[in-house]
Design a protein around this motif. Structure first.
Motif, PDB file in Angstrom:
ATOM      1  N   GLY A  40       0.817  -1.216   0.000  1.00  0.00           N
ATOM      2  CA  GLY A  40       0.000   0.000   0.000  1.00  0.00           C
ATOM      3  C   GLY A  40       0.848   1.261   0.000  1.00  0.00           C
ATOM      4  N   ASN A  41       1.924   1.247   0.785  1.00  0.00           N
ATOM      5  CA  ASN A  41       2.827   2.396   0.806  1.00  0.00           C
ATOM      6  C   ASN A  41       3.520   2.580  -0.530  1.00  0.00           C
ATOM      7  OD1 ASN A  41       2.275   3.182   3.437  1.00  0.00           O
ATOM      8  ND2 ASN A  41       3.992   2.079   4.317  1.00  0.00           N
ATOM      9  N   VAL A  42       3.917   1.471  -1.148  1.00  0.00           N
ATOM     10  CA  VAL A  42       4.577   1.542  -2.457  1.00  0.00           C
ATOM     11  C   VAL A  42       3.635   2.192  -3.467  1.00  0.00           C
ATOM     12  CG1 VAL A  42       5.473   0.163  -4.378  1.00  0.00           C
ATOM     13  CG2 VAL A  42       6.156  -0.381  -2.029  1.00  0.00           C
ATOM     14  N   GLU A  43       2.376   1.782  -3.446  1.00  0.00           N
ATOM     15  CA  GLU A  43       1.381   2.346  -4.375  1.00  0.00           C
ATOM     16  C   GLU A  43       1.210   3.855  -4.134  1.00  0.00           C
ATOM     17  OE1 GLU A  43      -0.271   1.813  -7.692  1.00  0.00           O
ATOM     18  OE2 GLU A  43       0.579   0.094  -6.662  1.00  0.00           O
ATOM     19  N   THR A  44       1.082   4.253  -2.881  1.00  0.00           N
ATOM     20  CA  THR A  44       0.947   5.674  -2.527  1.00  0.00           C
ATOM     21  C   THR A  44       2.154   6.469  -3.033  1.00  0.00           C
ATOM     22  OG1 THR A  44      -0.350   5.158  -0.557  1.00  0.00           O
ATOM     23  CG2 THR A  44       0.750   7.295  -0.584  1.00  0.00           C
ATOM     24  N   LEU A  45       3.333   5.923  -2.822  1.00  0.00           N
ATOM     25  CA  LEU A  45       4.560   6.638  -3.188  1.00  0.00           C
ATOM     26  C   LEU A  45       4.736   6.741  -4.701  1.00  0.00           C
ATOM     27  CD1 LEU A  45       6.876   5.219  -0.416  1.00  0.00           C
ATOM     28  CD2 LEU A  45       6.014   7.566  -0.595  1.00  0.00           C
ATOM     29  N   LYS A  46       4.311   5.730  -5.426  1.00  0.00           N
ATOM     30  CA  LYS A  46       4.418   5.790  -6.894  1.00  0.00           C
ATOM     31  C   LYS A  46       3.599   6.951  -7.441  1.00  0.00           C
ATOM     32  CE  LYS A  46       5.758   1.095  -7.952  1.00  0.00           C
ATOM     33  NZ  LYS A  46       5.374  -0.220  -8.457  1.00  0.00           N
ATOM     34  N   ASN A  47       2.494   7.280  -6.754  1.00  0.00           N
ATOM     35  CA  ASN A  47       1.650   8.401  -7.178  1.00  0.00           C
ATOM     36  C   ASN A  47       2.327   9.749  -6.955  1.00  0.00           C
ATOM     37  OD1 ASN A  47      -0.428   6.684  -7.994  1.00  0.00           O
ATOM     38  ND2 ASN A  47      -1.347   6.683  -5.956  1.00  0.00           N
ATOM     39  N   LEU A  48       3.383   9.783  -6.147  1.00  0.00           N
ATOM     40  CA  LEU A  48       4.107  11.038  -5.887  1.00  0.00           C
ATOM     41  C   LEU A  48       5.180  11.325  -6.939  1.00  0.00           C
ATOM     42  CD1 LEU A  48       4.663  10.897  -2.025  1.00  0.00           C
ATOM     43  CD2 LEU A  48       3.251  12.524  -3.276  1.00  0.00           C
ATOM     44  N   LYS A  49       5.512  10.320  -7.752  1.00  0.00           N
ATOM     45  CA  LYS A  49       6.622  10.488  -8.692  1.00  0.00           C
ATOM     46  C   LYS A  49       6.465  11.702  -9.598  1.00  0.00           C
ATOM     47  CE  LYS A  49       8.935   6.119  -8.926  1.00  0.00           C
ATOM     48  NZ  LYS A  49       9.469   5.050  -9.725  1.00  0.00           N
ATOM     49  N   GLY A  50       5.243  12.000 -10.013  1.00  0.00           N
ATOM     50  CA  GLY A  50       5.010  13.126 -10.918  1.00  0.00           C
ATOM     51  C   GLY A  50       5.238  14.482 -10.287  1.00  0.00           C
ATOM     52  N   LYS A  51       5.331  14.537  -8.977  1.00  0.00           N
ATOM     53  CA  LYS A  51       5.529  15.822  -8.281  1.00  0.00           C
ATOM     54  C   LYS A  51       6.982  16.309  -8.370  1.00  0.00           C
ATOM     55  CE  LYS A  51       1.780  15.375  -4.957  1.00  0.00           C
ATOM     56  NZ  LYS A  51       0.912  16.519  -5.124  1.00  0.00           N
ATOM     57  N   ASN A  52       7.893  15.430  -8.757  1.00  0.00           N
ATOM     58  CA  ASN A  52       9.316  15.791  -8.874  1.00  0.00           C
ATOM     59  C   ASN A  52       9.852  16.459  -7.615  1.00  0.00           C
ATOM     60  OD1 ASN A  52       9.563  14.773 -11.529  1.00  0.00           O
ATOM     61  ND2 ASN A  52       8.602  16.639 -12.315  1.00  0.00           N
ATOM     62  N   LEU A  53       9.554  15.857  -6.472  1.00  0.00           N
ATOM     63  CA  LEU A  53      10.028  16.389  -5.201  1.00  0.00           C
ATOM     64  C   LEU A  53      11.514  16.113  -5.016  1.00  0.00           C
ATOM     65  CD1 LEU A  53       7.130  15.284  -2.815  1.00  0.00           C
ATOM     66  CD2 LEU A  53       7.507  17.559  -3.799  1.00  0.00           C
ATOM     67  N   ARG A  54      12.145  16.986  -4.264  1.00  0.00           N
ATOM     68  CA  ARG A  54      13.511  16.779  -3.791  1.00  0.00           C
ATOM     69  C   ARG A  54      13.468  16.918  -2.283  1.00  0.00           C
ATOM     70  NH1 ARG A  54      16.259  21.213  -7.523  1.00  0.00           N
ATOM     71  NH2 ARG A  54      14.142  21.989  -7.395  1.00  0.00           N
ATOM     72  N   ALA A  55      14.516  16.446  -1.626  1.00  0.00           N
ATOM     73  CA  ALA A  55      14.526  16.546  -0.166  1.00  0.00           C
ATOM     74  C   ALA A  55      15.924  16.880   0.329  1.00  0.00           C
ATOM     75  CB  ALA A  55      14.040  15.258   0.473  1.00  0.00           C
ATOM     76  N   ILE A  56      15.934  17.711   1.373  1.00  0.00           N
ATOM     77  CA  ILE A  56      17.157  18.041   2.106  1.00  0.00           C
ATOM     78  C   ILE A  56      17.048  17.322   3.444  1.00  0.00           C
ATOM     79  CG2 ILE A  56      18.522  19.874   3.181  1.00  0.00           C
ATOM     80  CD1 ILE A  56      16.994  21.822   1.195  1.00  0.00           C
ATOM     81  N   VAL A  57      18.084  16.577   3.800  1.00  0.00           N
ATOM     82  CA  VAL A  57      18.127  15.883   5.085  1.00  0.00           C
ATOM     83  C   VAL A  57      19.170  16.581   5.955  1.00  0.00           C
ATOM     84  CG1 VAL A  57      18.668  13.716   6.259  1.00  0.00           C
ATOM     85  CG2 VAL A  57      17.485  13.685   4.043  1.00  0.00           C
ATOM     86  N   ILE A  58      18.721  17.082   7.103  1.00  0.00           N
ATOM     87  CA  ILE A  58      19.655  17.643   8.086  1.00  0.00           C
ATOM     88  C   ILE A  58      19.893  16.531   9.100  1.00  0.00           C
ATOM     89  CG2 ILE A  58      20.135  19.473   9.739  1.00  0.00           C
ATOM     90  CD1 ILE A  58      17.911  21.136   8.370  1.00  0.00           C
ATOM     91  N   THR A  59      21.144  16.114   9.255  1.00  0.00           N
ATOM     92  CA  THR A  59      21.425  14.911  10.032  1.00  0.00           C
ATOM     93  C   THR A  59      22.843  14.932  10.584  1.00  0.00           C
ATOM     94  OG1 THR A  59      21.215  12.491   9.928  1.00  0.00           O
ATOM     95  CG2 THR A  59      22.238  13.557   8.029  1.00  0.00           C
ATOM     96  N   GLU A  60      23.162  13.936  11.379  1.00  0.00           N
ATOM     97  CA  GLU A  60      24.532  13.650  11.855  1.00  0.00           C
ATOM     98  C   GLU A  60      24.595  12.144  12.103  1.00  0.00           C
ATOM     99  OE1 GLU A  60      27.282  15.488  12.263  1.00  0.00           O
ATOM    100  OE2 GLU A  60      26.499  17.529  12.130  1.00  0.00           O
TER     101      GLU A  60
END
Length: 184
Positions: A40-60
């Motif tokens: 179900g999560n895979v299906e939901t995420l595949k629908n986001l592909k068209g949004k062309n999102l990028r992400a910044i991760v602040i981490t250590e």
């Protein structure tokens, strides 16, 4: 002040981040290797592909929450086609201080999702609500900070939390559900 696109472009790729890690590397990679998104999560995420999102991760790499969340986040990002860049918190306080937890704490990891225009789309972090509740319950069991046994009990608590994060696949699912809920 730098734009989110400029921060993104300054960041490391996932491979570069892993290569520079000196703490929690094997543990983080072991979660990455074992974690699977639900169909179900895979299906939901595949629908986001068209949004062309990028992400910044602040981490250590020393952060236990990053050890838990980053590998799950990367599975989500890969499935949703989100390009990701990593910035180390302590070297990027100007950005970190724009994303303080409760307005005061430099808690990590923080995931800043940006759209095609470079605008903030969503922000997640540092913990799924259920994980936050677990951490608060464990902290409540600690003796007073002035107590002679505080330091030892705190070390034991962190060790137990790390083991829990590494072994409890239900926690992984909670983290995934929380992140996906934020971006879908």
């Amino acid at each position: 002040m730098a734009t989110l696109i400029q921060w993104y472009e300054k960041g490391m790729t996932y491979r570069q981040y892993i290569d520079q890690m000196t703490v929690n590397k094997e543990e983080m990679l072991s979660i990455y290797e074992r974690f699977q998104l639900s169909p179900g999560n895979v299906e939901t995420l595949k629908n986001l592909k068209g949004k062309n999102l990028r992400a910044i991760v602040i981490t250590e790499d020393w952060c236990g929450d990053a050890m838990l969340n980053n590998p799950i986040f990367m599975k989500i990002a890969e499935t949703a086609g989100v390009e990701v860049r990593f910035l180390l918190r302590d070297q990027n306080l100007e950005l970190m201080d724009q994303y303080l937890t409760n307005g005061t704490s430099r808690s990590i990891p923080i995931y800043i999702f940006i759209d095609e225009k470079g605008e903030e789309y969503a922000v997640w972090g540092p913990r799924a609500p259920e994980v936050q509740e677990y951490v608060e319950r464990e902290r409540a069991k600690l003796p007073n900070k002035e107590a002679p046994e505080f330091s030892e009990k705190q070390k034991e608590m962190y060790k137990a939390m790390k083991k829990h994060f590494l072994e409890d696949e239900q926690v992984w699912k909670l983290v995934a559900t929380s992140i996906i809920g934020k971006i879908k």
